[in-house]
Design an enzyme around this catalytic site. Structure first.
Site, PDB file in Angstrom:
ATOM      1  CG  ASP A  38      -2.126  -0.755   1.125  1.00  0.00           C
ATOM      2  OD1 ASP A  38      -2.679  -0.768   0.029  1.00  0.00           O
ATOM      3  OD2 ASP A  38      -2.550  -1.363   2.118  1.00  0.00           O
TER       4      ASP A  38
HETATM    5  C1  BGC Z   1       0.140   1.148   6.170  1.00  0.00           C
HETATM    6  C2  BGC Z   1      -0.245  -0.093   5.419  1.00  0.00           C
HETATM    7  C3  BGC Z   1      -1.730  -0.160   5.343  1.00  0.00           C
HETATM    8  C4  BGC Z   1      -2.288   1.116   4.764  1.00  0.00           C
HETATM    9  C5  BGC Z   1      -3.791   1.093   4.731  1.00  0.00           C
HETATM   10  C6  BGC Z   1      -0.486   2.358   5.544  1.00  0.00           C
HETATM   11  O1  BGC Z   1      -0.186   3.496   6.261  1.00  0.00           O
HETATM   12  O2  BGC Z   1       1.534   1.252   6.213  1.00  0.00           O
HETATM   13  O3  BGC Z   1       0.281  -1.241   6.037  1.00  0.00           O
HETATM   14  O4  BGC Z   1      -2.107  -1.224   4.550  1.00  0.00           O
HETATM   15  O5  BGC Z   1      -1.870   2.214   5.502  1.00  0.00           O
HETATM   16  O6  BGC Z   1      -4.310   2.165   4.042  1.00  0.00           O
HETATM   17  C1  NOJ Z   2      -1.979  -3.917   5.253  1.00  0.00           C
HETATM   18  C2  NOJ Z   2      -3.130  -3.946   4.329  1.00  0.00           C
HETATM   19  O1  NOJ Z   2      -4.274  -4.410   4.993  1.00  0.00           O
HETATM   20  C3  NOJ Z   2      -2.854  -4.833   3.156  1.00  0.00           C
HETATM   21  O2  NOJ Z   2      -3.902  -4.765   2.245  1.00  0.00           O
HETATM   22  C4  NOJ Z   2      -1.552  -4.460   2.518  1.00  0.00           C
HETATM   23  O3  NOJ Z   2      -1.330  -5.337   1.464  1.00  0.00           O
HETATM   24  C5  NOJ Z   2      -0.418  -4.477   3.511  1.00  0.00           C
HETATM   25  N1  NOJ Z   2      -0.743  -3.619   4.604  1.00  0.00           N
HETATM   26  C6  NOJ Z   2       0.913  -4.043   2.900  1.00  0.00           C
HETATM   27  O4  NOJ Z   2       0.937  -2.693   2.610  1.00  0.00           O
END
Ligand code: BGC
Ligand code: NOJ
Length: 812
Positions: free
Chosen positions: A484
């Site tokens: 993400d």
């Molecule tokens: C986090 C990710 C998460 C995302 C969700 C980010 O700030 O690092 O792990 O999946 O937010 O929007």
């Molecule tokens: C958490 C999110 O829920 C997931 O969708 C994502 O793939 C991982 N973070 C890695 O960014």
């Protein structure tokens, strides 16, 4: 250092001190009513949706830790006030124990010759949680104590409840009838629902107004009424409605008394919707209260719950000489998979329950871990998810569980999303043999008039990748792929935010090697599925695309010693040796190998060796290396994290499993299992003081080698780590793999293992599988005997007779 121990015979983790390194929680409920409970009785509950139907209140980010609210009990023993869960009063206990089990938590505290045990659980098919409270006089004298219950109501919409005080301080309404306190505040438009808190005994008094109960400037730790030992019979009028019963408990020496409290939720229960708005129909509540009015009924419900979990978890049973492995496979990993099924990423002690609904990629991946336990609900989940897909094959990134509608605020354009749906459907059909799911008419964007068979949704998922290729012929990344925080087109994942306005002249052409790997991996699965259903034309069409994609990956996605991660919007490489920081990323190594890229020419092994060398730590594999030490505007959020945390070189446990799968696939069972044990919770138990989160469930992230707090975990419970690690251990390592035509046995294990046994329920039959490893190899089935007869190959043919079959497998 440990703060408790596993009691495997009861499927419990037993916490022996209230001061764990962080609150260690459990989940109650797995249908419509859910509750989170910490080892000191902190937490909250909700109906279906943690944001829109919050029943009790919780304050996040609170000081002191975990005093944001809870379902508390207080004892006043002749002026000595204490809580069986230690918090919130924190009077020292003579004995304390918290047993987190499958869908229940039992907290016992003892002080001054009195022992109080509270068992919290949500009975099956019930929109309520039960608190069974057992008070025992262990002293030699007669005791007369006061027992106070306590919950604080949330005014339903958890976000509004914590922000819109100008309105909400005027709306609180309650009603008290006998030993039942009803919470009937309405939220804006009519809701037709209420909550209640009851006890199966006469009460000495009650409180339903927080200020009257606590005192204006007091807290949970020193409620005035409890310390005075005198309920004030307050009836809330606006402000903060709560529910507290006061019971007078008289106990002879050695005597025990038991009480049943019911905290419930009732929907559609206003008498006459508009005319008499305050009259609630109490029948449903009364029926629930009646049903659980005796401890015998409660014990029966608890036994039913235990049986329910035994059945769910019993579908796969491992007997191995390593107890840690047994408890992960048989109990806790499967349990966590069910929790992620229920909650996706919505409500935990790290997710507020108001931020995120059900994630498209998240829930599809979660399904891989629970489909064998609850195939019917997996089917329903697949259709719910596919119904939020868009006509071009893209998908809403999230949907709200209450409405099941795609979330407009967040939107879509995460280009890995559509592929995960294909993988989930494949897993479902392999587990169940139910191809009919492909014919289910499924809407796009929840619009029934735009429905096509599910198989067409899968086709559009594949086409979404093919129709969105970038300059190198690699898939366009969109807003982000699985990672993400790799926001290469400079979109933030936060709605409305964008990192920068500059893009390349073509605009938003960043490409993902990870999606390319996924396309090959999931594409192969799709091709086989199409062949199975006799759609040879479609199988051939996608097979060609997969072959082409593999060539592109090896031509433009290979960096010489490992797979690249991506091309940014300006066509520059990411995850290349040419980069100063972020030279190698984990995701593309795992998924390209799972997608059979470079597996024949030695490239895959080279990549895996590079992973070990550059990403390996004793606490797991970091996401990339070297960590970003400065902000790269063209990379987005990833480089905003301090080095070693989250996606910036944290140990992101989800993707560690992809490397385990890749290692196992390449026949390196020793490596695969080694990586498994570096992050599997039961193996982290002994250094809980460093790891800090629960030793019975995975956390999303452990601080990486560049972090000051290397080895410290965060974000426990709601993570795709649960399902992927279950896939890695059960399918890739232990090698029990559901296939369309039967169970495939293909272990990839440490050479030193002598063998193990697995009992697997599969499509109604039971297979008792004994695996022997006399020659100490990692991979390769030399011989397989099913019910006394040798079988060619390594697929146990489907018996379909609902009987138990003996399978002997010899590796070699
Ligand atoms: C986090 C990710 C998460 C995302 C969700 C980010 O700030 O690092 O792990 O999946 O937010 O929007
Ligand atoms: C958490 C999110 O829920 C997931 O969708 C994502 O793939 C991982 N973070 C890695 O960014």
């Amino acid at each position: 250092m440990q703060y408790g121990y596993f009691d495997d015979s009861r499927k419990e983790y037993v916490i022996t001190t209230p001061t764990t390194p962080y609150p260690w929680i459990n989940y109650l409920g797995s249908q419509e009513y859910f509750s989170l409970i910490s080892n000191t009785a902190g937490g909250y509950c909700f109906y279906k949706d943690a944001k829109l139907r919050r029943i009790t209140r919780y304050r996040y980010n609170n000081v002191p830790l975990d005093l944001g609210g809870g379902h508390y009990y207080y004892i006043n023993d002749n002026g000595d006030v204490w809580c069986p869960g230690w918090a919130p009063v924190k009077a020292e206990l003579d004995r304390y124990e918290c047993r987190h089990g499958m869908g229940y938590t039992k907290i016992t505290g003892a002080r001054g010759g009195l022992e109080t045990e509270v068992t919290y659980f949500v009975p099956l098919n019930t929109n309520a949680e039960i608190h069974k409270v057992v008070v025992k006089n262990t002293s030699g004298q007669k005791k007369q104590v006061k027992l106070f219950s306590f919950v604080e109501w949330c005014l339903w919409n958890a976000w509004d409840d914590m922000t819109n005080f100008q309105r909400n301080y005027n709306t609180g309404e309650v009603e008290i009838k006998g030993s039942v306190i009803y919470h009937k505040t309405e939220y804006k438009e009519r809701r037709d629902h209420y909550a209640f808190f009851s006890v199966n005994a006469p009460i000495a008094g009650f409180d339903s107004d927080r200020e009257s109960f606590m005192g204006t400037y007091n807290g949970f730790h020193n409620p005035q009424v409890v310390f005075e030992g005198k309920p004030s019979n307050s009836v809330a009028d606006g402000w903060h409605p709560i529910a507290s019963h006061c019971l007078e408990v008289q106990l002879e020496p050695g005597e025990t008394k038991e009480y049943v409290f019911v905290l419930g939720y009732v929907e559609n229960a206003f008498e006459e919707k508009f005319e008499s708005k305050n009259v609630i129909n109490k029948k449903k509540a009364e029926a629930m209260i009646e049903k659980f009015s005796t401890t015998a009924a409660v014990d029966k419900a608890l036994a039913e719950l235990a049986e329910h979990w035994d059945n769910l978890l019993g579908k796969i049973k491992l007997e191995h000489e390593d107890d840690k492995l047994n408890r992960m496979v048989n109990i806790w990993n499967q349990y966590q998979c069910m929790v992620t099924f229920n909650l996706s990423r919505s409500a935990s002690y790290f997710e507020s329950g108001i931020g995120r609904g059900m994630g498209f990629r998240d829930s599809n991946q979660d399904l891989l871990g629970f489909v064998h336990q609850i195939p019917d609900r997996a089917r329903e989940r697949i259709i719910d998810l596919a119904s939020t897909q868009l006509e071009d094959g893209g998908a809403y990134h999230q949907y709200q569980p209450l409405t099941k509608k795609g979330n407009d605020e967040i939107g879509g354009n995460f280009n890995d999303d559509p592929l995960w749906l294909v993988l989930a459907v494949v897993a479902y059909i392999k587990e169940t043999g139910d191809f009919s799911i492909l014919d289910v008419m499924t809407p796009f964007d929840n619009d029934e008039s735009k429905s096509t068979p599910l198989s067409d949704h899968l086709k559009r998922s594949m086409d979404h990748v093919i129709n969105n290729l970038g300059p190198h012929g690699l898939p366009l990344i969109g807003r982000a792929d699985w990672n993400d925080c790799l926001n290469l087109n400079c979109f933030s994942t936060t709605p409305g935010e964008s990192f920068q306005t500059t893009t390349s002249k073509d605009g938003r052409v960043a490409e993902s090697v990870m999606i390319a790997g996924m396309f090959c991996y999931i594409g192969d699965e799709y091709v086989t599925l199409m062949e199975k259903v006799g759609n040879q034309k479609e199988a051939d069409r996608i097979r060609k695309e997969v072959i082409k994609m593999r060539e592109v990956v090896m031509k433009d996605g290979w960096d010489g010693s490992w797979f690249l991660r991506a091309y940014d919007d300006f066509g520059k490489k990411i995850g290349s040796n040419e980069n100063e920081e972020g030279k190698i990323f984990i995701e593309s190594q795992g998924l390209c190998i799972m997608g059979n890229c470079g597996t024949e020419d030695g490239s895959a092994i080279k990549a895996l060796d590079a992973v070990e060398e550059r990403l390996g730590t004793k606490y797991g594999l970091v996401l990339q290396n070297p960590a970003f030490t400065k902000y790269y505007v063209e990379y987005g959020e990833i480089s905003t994290y301090p080095a070693g945390y989250k996606e910036n070189a944290g140990i992101f446990c989800h993707n560690n499993a992809w490397i385990m799968c890749a290692e196992a696939q390449m026949g390196r069972g020793d490596k695969a299992f080694d990586y498994y044990t570096r992050i599997a919770p039961a193996y982290t138990e002994e250094y809980s003081e460093i790891h800090r989160t629960e030793p019975y469930c995975y956390s999303q992230m452990v601080a990486g080698k560049d972090a000051k707090r290397h080895g410290e975990a965060k974000n426990s419970w709601l993570t795709g780590t649960a399902s992927w690690n279950f896939v890695a251990i059960s399918q890739y390592i232990l090698g029990i793999i559901p296939e369309y035509d039967g169970l495939k046995i293909d272990p990839s294990i440490p050479k030193k293992w002598d063998g193990y046994k697995v009992t697997r329920e599969f499509r109604g039959d039971v297979y008792d599988i004994t695996i022997k490893n006399p020659n100490h190899v990692s991979k390769g089935v030399a011989k397989m005997i099913v019910d006394g007869k040798e079988v060619q190959g390594n697929i146990i043919p489907l018996a379909g007779d609902k009987k138990t079959h003996k399978v002997e497998v010899v590796l070699g």
